[in-house]
Design a protein around this motif. Structure first.
Motif, PDB file in Angstrom:
ATOM      1  N   ARG A  44       0.902  -1.126  -0.045  1.00 45.01           N
ATOM      2  CA  ARG A  44      -0.051  -0.009  -0.112  1.00 45.01           C
ATOM      3  C   ARG A  44       0.896   1.430   0.096  1.00 45.01           C
ATOM      4  O   ARG A  44       2.011   1.215   0.530  1.00 45.01           O
ATOM      5  CB  ARG A  44      -0.970   0.002   1.463  1.00 45.01           C
ATOM      6  N   MET A 102       3.938   2.786  -9.289  1.00 48.53           N
ATOM      7  CA  MET A 102       2.845   3.201  -8.493  1.00 48.53           C
ATOM      8  C   MET A 102       1.508   3.086  -9.060  1.00 48.53           C
ATOM      9  O   MET A 102       1.433   3.155 -10.472  1.00 48.53           O
ATOM     10  CB  MET A 102       2.837   4.981  -8.455  1.00 48.53           C
ATOM     11  N   HIS A 103       0.541   2.482  -8.444  1.00 46.49           N
ATOM     12  CA  HIS A 103      -0.662   2.118  -9.111  1.00 46.49           C
ATOM     13  C   HIS A 103      -1.686   2.686  -8.086  1.00 46.49           C
ATOM     14  O   HIS A 103      -2.586   2.079  -7.480  1.00 46.49           O
ATOM     15  CB  HIS A 103      -0.862   0.634  -9.060  1.00 46.49           C
ATOM     16  N   GLY A 104      -1.958   4.078  -8.332  1.00 50.53           N
ATOM     17  CA  GLY A 104      -2.945   4.982  -7.542  1.00 50.53           C
ATOM     18  C   GLY A 104      -3.908   5.575  -8.384  1.00 50.53           C
ATOM     19  O   GLY A 104      -4.057   5.362  -9.677  1.00 50.53           O
ATOM     20  N   GLU A 105      -4.731   6.099  -7.769  1.00 46.15           N
ATOM     21  CA  GLU A 105      -5.785   7.120  -8.515  1.00 46.15           C
ATOM     22  C   GLU A 105      -5.402   8.222  -9.480  1.00 46.15           C
ATOM     23  O   GLU A 105      -5.727   8.687 -10.306  1.00 46.15           O
ATOM     24  CB  GLU A 105      -6.948   7.287  -7.600  1.00 46.15           C
ATOM     25  N   ASP A 110      -4.261  10.601  -2.168  1.00 44.59           N
ATOM     26  CA  ASP A 110      -4.244   9.622  -3.247  1.00 44.59           C
ATOM     27  C   ASP A 110      -3.692   8.243  -2.505  1.00 44.59           C
ATOM     28  O   ASP A 110      -3.201   8.433  -1.441  1.00 44.59           O
ATOM     29  CB  ASP A 110      -2.948   9.867  -4.318  1.00 44.59           C
ATOM     30  N   ARG A 111      -4.087   7.268  -3.014  1.00 44.48           N
ATOM     31  CA  ARG A 111      -3.757   6.082  -2.238  1.00 44.48           C
ATOM     32  C   ARG A 111      -3.821   4.998  -3.454  1.00 44.48           C
ATOM     33  O   ARG A 111      -4.491   5.113  -4.477  1.00 44.48           O
ATOM     34  CB  ARG A 111      -4.581   5.689  -1.119  1.00 44.48           C
ATOM     35  N   GLY A 112      -3.153   3.619  -3.111  1.00 40.91           N
ATOM     36  CA  GLY A 112      -3.182   2.528  -4.090  1.00 40.91           C
ATOM     37  C   GLY A 112      -2.100   1.639  -3.402  1.00 40.91           C
ATOM     38  O   GLY A 112      -1.942   1.447  -2.278  1.00 40.91           O
ATOM     39  N   THR A 113      -1.510   0.964  -4.632  1.00 33.46           N
ATOM     40  CA  THR A 113      -0.597  -0.002  -4.221  1.00 33.46           C
ATOM     41  C   THR A 113       0.766   0.311  -4.929  1.00 33.46           C
ATOM     42  O   THR A 113       0.534   1.114  -6.069  1.00 33.46           O
ATOM     43  CB  THR A 113      -0.927  -1.730  -4.815  1.00 33.46           C
ATOM     44  N   TRP A 114       1.678  -0.215  -4.556  1.00 34.86           N
ATOM     45  CA  TRP A 114       3.175   0.132  -5.410  1.00 34.86           C
ATOM     46  C   TRP A 114       4.033  -1.227  -5.117  1.00 34.86           C
ATOM     47  O   TRP A 114       3.724  -1.972  -4.535  1.00 34.86           O
ATOM     48  CB  TRP A 114       3.850   1.306  -4.577  1.00 34.86           C
ATOM     49  N   VAL A 138       0.139   5.661   0.493  1.00 29.72           N
ATOM     50  CA  VAL A 138      -0.731   6.846   0.498  1.00 29.72           C
ATOM     51  C   VAL A 138      -0.165   8.213   0.418  1.00 29.72           C
ATOM     52  O   VAL A 138       1.101   8.388   0.980  1.00 29.72           O
ATOM     53  CB  VAL A 138      -1.695   6.566   2.096  1.00 29.72           C
ATOM     54  N   ARG A 172       0.553   7.552 -11.176  1.00 30.42           N
ATOM     55  CA  ARG A 172       0.972   6.178 -11.837  1.00 30.42           C
ATOM     56  C   ARG A 172       2.364   6.346 -12.487  1.00 30.42           C
ATOM     57  O   ARG A 172       2.956   7.295 -12.573  1.00 30.42           O
ATOM     58  CB  ARG A 172      -0.013   5.902 -13.420  1.00 30.42           C
TER      59      ARG A 172
END
Length: 541
Positions: free
Chosen positions: A45, A143-146, A118-122, A47, A149
């Motif tokens: 994760r 980065m794989h966020g909203e 922003d948040r997502g996975t990395w 953020v 990227r």
């Protein structure tokens, strides 16, 4: 004064040492549980929080080895490959901080408003040990966020002098996700709520309290129980001496609204029934979770606090049909058979209108009446017990809980004493909790034998305090948090922090129906942790 850390029976996460030291929350346990592993694809994760403290910055946080490894980026992360942004390596944060959006109170480290920008996975690139990459001074992150990227790269500059914070450079690679001229300030809204920092500051949903354990530090400011509206309170104010008040979806017949129920304190005017009902309506969202599912014993003062009161347990036959209730299947013929259960705020308003100035809920629920959900310590001062002696006894209990690694929550009674509630997981009987509290309190009392008596009768105690472990029994109750007490000024039994035992302003009746609401609005429910009943009492030697 700075908060202090409670002991914990869990090993501390070494990566959070700096986080704890900067906040000086000496009684806050470390994050609980084992660090979660990355998912099957190796993703972790991340953020980014847009944080307005002393100055605006973005907090970029990567999940690494069970903590959020963090950088403060004044200009924010960007998709622009030509931008080189300063990133200051700051202390690791607990994973529980990942989804925090709200306000950090002023005076605490990082005080200000926060949104989840922003948040997502990395995924770490070119290494399977990102912690070592950070230590070596270069981290590549896919980065794989909203919003974010592609690949970000963090590179440490020269080592800081004199123990200062590390200065890094944050860049975005020239890849398919790069966007020339991309400015984070053009995308100011939260990916969680869609709100801006200004909107969150004006009406925050959550408060982050670093003096609490991370699992409890994000305090809900808009509980699930609905609050009375301004229109509801205006309707009460507009009623005459009696009338029908439509509130919380119920029609309540309220009477004698201008009757004085509490004499004034000092130069303050007395408290009328109308004011008590308004207070009850406003505090209900906070107090009802502590009463839900529990039989309620009322201490009634129909003629006011300066007249005699009496206990009322049996729900009267004239009570409205909608009132929640519990029929005790174990009641003998001469026992209370039907109890009020304040499962909704209107039920508590009915009780207040009925003259119930004090609210005492059972320590067990109607589902399992013989199994308490918390143990209780009652520091009951004697006729010769000074307030400072009560504080000594409370501090000794604080030290005992710290040594044992037990979560316990103190509150002033609104009269003369202090109580401590200890949430527990289902299982122990009242005999078990009574024996445990007795052993604990006798150990504490042995430290200051001149302050404590173990005699039952008040006249036999020689004016000394009693540590009343016998309250741990079915149908025995201590006054509920935020309940008024029958005394001048309408004091309330108010939760406090352990640190406030050392504050010179603290008195057992320091908070009233006129002041405690502002405290709750600022600090949240300091007793919220009592609702988390997942703790097992340790064996005492």
């Amino acid at each position: 004064m700075p908060a202090k850390r409670r002991a914990t029976n869990k090993a501390p996460e070494p990566g959070l040492d700096t986080y704890r030291s900067m906040r000086d929350f000496d009684r806050t346990p470390e994050p609980s549980g084992a660090p979660p592993a990355p998912d099957a694809a190796g993703r972790r994760r991340f953020v980014v929080q847009r944080h307005r403290a002393r100055r605006l910055h973005y907090d970029l946080r990567f999940e690494i080895d069970g903590v959020l490894v963090s950088w403060a980026v004044p200009k924010g992360p960007t998709l622009d490959p030509s931008a080189r942004h300063l990133a200051v390596h700051v202390e690791d944060h607990p994973l529980e901080y990942e989804d925090f959006e709200g306000v950090i109170p002023g005076g605490q480290y990082g005080g200000g408003d926060v949104i989840v920008w922003d948040r997502g996975t990395w995924e770490p690139h070119a290494t399977d040990d990102p912690a070592q990459a950070v230590k070596d001074g270069e981290l590549h992150a896919d980065m794989h966020g909203e919003k974010l990227r592609g690949r970000l790269v963090l590179i440490r500059r020269d080592e800081p002098a004199d123990g200062g914070k590390e200065q890094w450079i944050l860049v975005h690679k020239h890849d398919d996700d790069a966007v020339e001229g991309w400015d984070p300030e053009d995308h100011p809204r939260s990916v969680l709520s869609g709100r801006t920092n200004d909107e969150v500051k004006a009406d925050p949903d959550r408060l982050w309290r670093s003096d609490l354990p991370p699992a409890e530090a994000s305090v809900e400011l808009h509980p699930a129980v609905p609050a009375a509206t301004d229109d509801d309170l205006a309707a009460l104010a507009d009623l005459g001496a009696a009338g029908t008040w439509e509130v919380f979806g119920r029609r309540l017949r309220v009477t004698n609204l201008d009757k004085v129920l509490f004499p004034g304190r000092g130069d303050e005017p007395p408290v009328t029934k109308r004011e008590l009902l308004a207070y009850t309506a406003r505090i209900a969202p906070v107090v009802v979770p502590h009463l839900r599912g529990r039989p309620l014993n009322l201490h009634r003062y129909p003629q006011g606090a300066d007249h005699g009161g009496f206990w009322h347990k049996q729900l009267p036959d004239h009570a409205p049909d909608w009132l929640p209730r519990w029929v005790n299947p174990d009641a003998d013929d001469d026992d209370t058979t039907t109890y009020l259960v304040a499962d909704e705020p209107a039920a508590l308003l009915w009780a207040a209108n009925f003259g119930g100035l004090e609210w005492h809920a059972w320590t067990s629920t109607t589902d399992h009446p013989h199994r308490p959900t918390y143990a209780m310590v009652d520091i009951d001062p004697g006729t010769s017990t000074a307030w400072e002696d009560v504080l000594v006894l409370a501090r000794l209990h604080r030290d005992a809980f710290e040594h044992l690694g037990v979560r316990a929550y103190p509150k002033v009674t609104g009269r003369r004493g202090i109580q401590v509630w200890i949430p527990i997981a289902p299982g122990p009987s009242f005999d078990d909790t009574r024996a445990w509290v007795e052993r604990l309190s006798r150990t504490v009392g042995a430290v200051v034998p001149d302050l404590v008596s173990w005699k039952w009768g008040v006249r036999e105690r020689g004016g000394h305090a009693r540590l009343d472990y016998t309250q741990n029994a079915i149908n025995k109750t201590l006054v509920a948090p935020y309940s008024p007490r029958p005394a001048a000024g309408a004091p309330v039994s108010a939760p406090i922090t352990w640190d406030e035992l050392d504050e010179p302003w603290l008195r057992p009746d320091a908070f009233t129906v006129r002041t405690v609401l502002d405290r709750v609005a600022e600090r949240g429910d300091l007793f919220a942790g009592v609702l988390r009943t997942d703790q097992r009492l340790p064996r005492l030697a």
